[in-house]
Design an enzyme around this catalytic site. Structure first.
Site, PDB file in Angstrom:
ATOM      1  N   MET A 127       1.121  -0.793  -0.131  1.00 43.55           N
ATOM      2  CA  MET A 127      -0.215   0.172  -0.278  1.00 43.55           C
ATOM      3  C   MET A 127       1.139   1.177   0.464  1.00 43.55           C
ATOM      4  SD  MET A 127      -1.324  -0.010   3.927  1.00 43.55           S
ATOM      5  CE  MET A 127      -0.957   0.247   5.409  1.00 43.55           C
ATOM      6  N   TYR A 155       4.440   3.008  12.424  1.00 42.67           N
ATOM      7  CA  TYR A 155       3.530   2.707  11.401  1.00 42.67           C
ATOM      8  C   TYR A 155       2.200   2.468  11.597  1.00 42.67           C
ATOM      9  CZ  TYR A 155       5.845  -1.747  10.580  1.00 42.67           C
ATOM     10  OH  TYR A 155       6.094  -3.161  10.850  1.00 42.67           O
ATOM     11  N   GLU A 156       1.062   2.801   9.969  1.00 45.82           N
ATOM     12  CA  GLU A 156      -0.050   1.996  10.301  1.00 45.82           C
ATOM     13  C   GLU A 156      -1.019   3.194  10.928  1.00 45.82           C
ATOM     14  OE1 GLU A 156      -0.369   0.911   7.436  1.00 45.82           O
ATOM     15  OE2 GLU A 156       1.709   0.192   7.552  1.00 45.82           O
ATOM     16  N   GLY A 157      -0.614   4.376  11.027  1.00 39.01           N
ATOM     17  CA  GLY A 157      -1.690   5.360  11.755  1.00 39.01           C
ATOM     18  C   GLY A 157      -0.655   5.587  13.549  1.00 39.01           C
TER      19      GLY A 157
END
Length: 598
Positions: A165, A442-444
């Site tokens: 992504m 990561y991923e927020g």
């Protein structure tokens, strides 16, 4: 040398004795035939693959890292990674919980969760290659066109191709409304995409024939901000009508990030120079489509820290039993040796039990969440599907942030058990600390997860979903409230459950007056909620253990479970008192600080 033994006994306990997953499967026609023996057989083989194939590559992969050929833009992964991935594909592991329509085995998400926990313990950097592919599969399954599904899903399901992504850009991270990558419509219905992406995990490698990038970009008429983002599928190699690979698409790796950890994973800088892609979902609604992958990734990141917590604990425990240092304060324990093993010292036990409790609480929560996912997708009762989906949404930020924060605490504690040797690379402990550190980012970031939990998931619907979880806690309290043997496990969650209502309402009212109050309280709030969830999990596990012992089961596993639960409630759960106090301290001491931060 480091060790790793798949925690099959604890997995089986949570799956079969606490949540009785196969009974839940019987209510879902798709999974009704999945029985205990099937679950256990798959877990055993998954454990063999993780411990025997990927674990031996963990330290060497960290030392070697990935190599970029700047002339060809190709990346070579560490020695053995490609061969291990081929074994993974040949073993059918990539297809485990995917749709049979596209070549998947159609097994429950719960099975995938347990597989990935073991893979993350064994080698997080390697596991990220197939892990991201599964997220890309989920996004295309939910939002792809029939043509996109037929083109990409069978290859992602088989593992022949991998996925990524592509969100982050050099000037923007979490604030995707700032992204600048452009998508120009073409006469044939495709789009030419131009821009730069960074921090793309598994963005380029030599492990699969093709890489399927999911890319966020803006159409020419896109409104500003997050409402003007569209999602595109952009393959590394074009795919011909017959499914064969065509020419190279101009989506190139221009650099590899030099990182603190996960060295074996290619974290790529990606340049798209008129790369051809197709639109996924509707124009300007790319974030909704990408959130399928992002939410899957957030659950996956929590699983990464669960895996690292488990393997760090196993190695610290083994070391503490063997390492001789000083004598016990309460008298010599190893009279035949010149010193006692360090496991006799109270604080060493505290560090070990912290890691053990955080691993076992996380495992129960992860399995519970993936069982909810199975129900949200496949249960015949619409209300069950809806309730399960709401609970997963509530718990996702807790899984991501609470488990990864705990993983940071646990891996550091386990490194501390080793003393000076923990700081030395050959023991493997410092790698677990370094690898885990990215999971909080990561991923927020975990602050973003906290804002999501408090602002969107709780205050956003006036606490309706939180009340649904509260009802689960209340039901357990009502069931066991008069059981004296359960009092030490029930009373803490009963009290915190009551306090949460007042605590949440208070922050909500303050936030209506000043939104910074929500931002100031959010991180503390998430940890309080995390402890409520873990407390519920430990109370359920203690309930099962007590019943097994009362029935005459002499397996020391149940005694160990009770001892871990007692430690958790005595030493870790009380953090909630401090957290609620600091959350209530408000935003003024943070925001009225211009002089301090000048």
């Amino acid at each position: 040398m480091p060790i790793y033994n798949p925690p099959l006994r604890d997995m089986q306990f949570v799956l079969h004795e606490v949540f009785q997953v196969t009974d839940a499967f019987k209510a879902m026609p798709r999974h009704a035939e999945v029985d205990v023996d099937t679950v256990n057989a798959i877990l055993e083989e998954a454990g063999k693959f993780a411990s025997g194939v990927t674990f031996p590559l963990n330290i060497s992969g960290d030392e070697e890292g990935c190599t970029l050929n700047r002339d060809t833009h190709e990346v070579t992964t560490p020695q053995g990674f490609k061969q291990a991935y081929q074994q993974y594909v040949e073993g059918g592991w990539a297809a485990l919980s995917c749709e049979p329509e596209f070549g998947g085995q159609g097994l429950p998400h719960v099975m995938n969760q347990c597989l990935y926990e073991m893979l993350n313990s064994a080698n997080q950097a390697w596991t990220m290659y197939p892990g991201l592919s599964h997220g890309a599969y989920e996004a295309l399954l939910a939002h792809g066109t029939p043509e996109q599904k037929q083109t990409y899903l069978p290859k992602l399901v088989s593992g022949e191709w991998t996925g990524t992504m592509c969100l982050t850009e050099p000037h923007c991270g979490t604030d995707l409304g700032l992204l600048r990558t452009k998508a120009e419509p073409q006469a044939d219905g495709t789009y030419k995409i131009t821009g730069a992406k960074i921090f793309i995990s598994a963005g380029e490698h030599d492990m699969a024939a093709n890489i399927v990038h999911l890319v966020l970009a803006r159409l020419p008429d896109a409104p500003k901000g997050s409402k003007g983002i569209s999602l595109f599928v952009v393959p590394k190699y074009h795919v011909n009508a017959d499914g064969s690979l065509g020419a190279r698409n101009p989506v190139f790796c221009t650099g590899l990030e030099h990182k603190m950890g996960i060295h074996g994973n290619a974290t790529a800088q990606i340049s798209l120079d008129g790369a051809v892609g197709t639109l996924v979902g509707e124009p300007h609604k790319g974030l909704a489509a990408m959130f399928v992958m992002m939410n899957a990734a957030r659950l996956g990141v929590g699983n990464q820290s669960l895996g690292l917590t488990e393997v760090a604990y196993q190695n610290a425990l083994a070391y503490a039993k063997d390492r001789l240092q000083m004598r016990s304060l309460s008298g010599t324990k190893a009279k035949d040796k010149e010193a006692d093993p360090i496991i006799v010292h109270p604080d060493v036990r505290k560090m070990l039990l912290t890691a053990k409790a955080y691993a076992e609480g996380a495992r129960a929560l992860q399995i519970y969440c993936t069982l909810l996912l199975d129900q949200s997708h496949h249960h015949p009762d619409e209300k069950v599907r809806k309730d399960s989906d709401e609970l997963v949404a509530l718990l996702t930020p807790i899984v991501k942030a609470f488990i990864t924060d705990n993983g940071h605490t646990a891996t550091n504690a386990c490194m501390q058990v080793f003393g000076g040797h923990g700081f030395i690379k050959e023991w493997g402990m410092e790698q677990h600390v370094r690898d885990n550190r990215i999971n909080m980012i990561y991923e927020g970031t975990n602050t973003v997860q906290s804002l999501d939990l408090l602002g969107r998931k709780v205050l956003g619907n006036q606490g309706a979903t939180l009340k649904k979880f509260g009802k689960l806690v209340a039901a357990l309290v009502a069931e066991e409230g008069v059981n004296e043997k359960m009092a030490e496990f029930i009373n803490p969650i009963a009290m915190l459950g009551e306090q949460m209502t007042k605590f949440t309402t208070e922050i909500g009212f303050k936030g209506m007056q000043n939104p910074d109050e929500v931002g100031a309280a959010a991180v503390d709030y998430l940890r309080v909620a995390g402890h409520l969830v873990f407390g519920y999990m430990f109370a359920r596990m203690a309930q099962v253990a007590l019943r097994a012992i009362a029935a005459g089961n002499a397996d020391p596993f149940y005694v160990a479970k009770l001892q871990t639960a007692r430690f958790y409630f005595a030493k870790l759960f009380p953090e909630t008192v401090m957290l609620m106090r600091t959350a209530r301290a408000g935003s003024k001491v943070l925001m009225d600080t211009d002089a301090a931060l000048a």
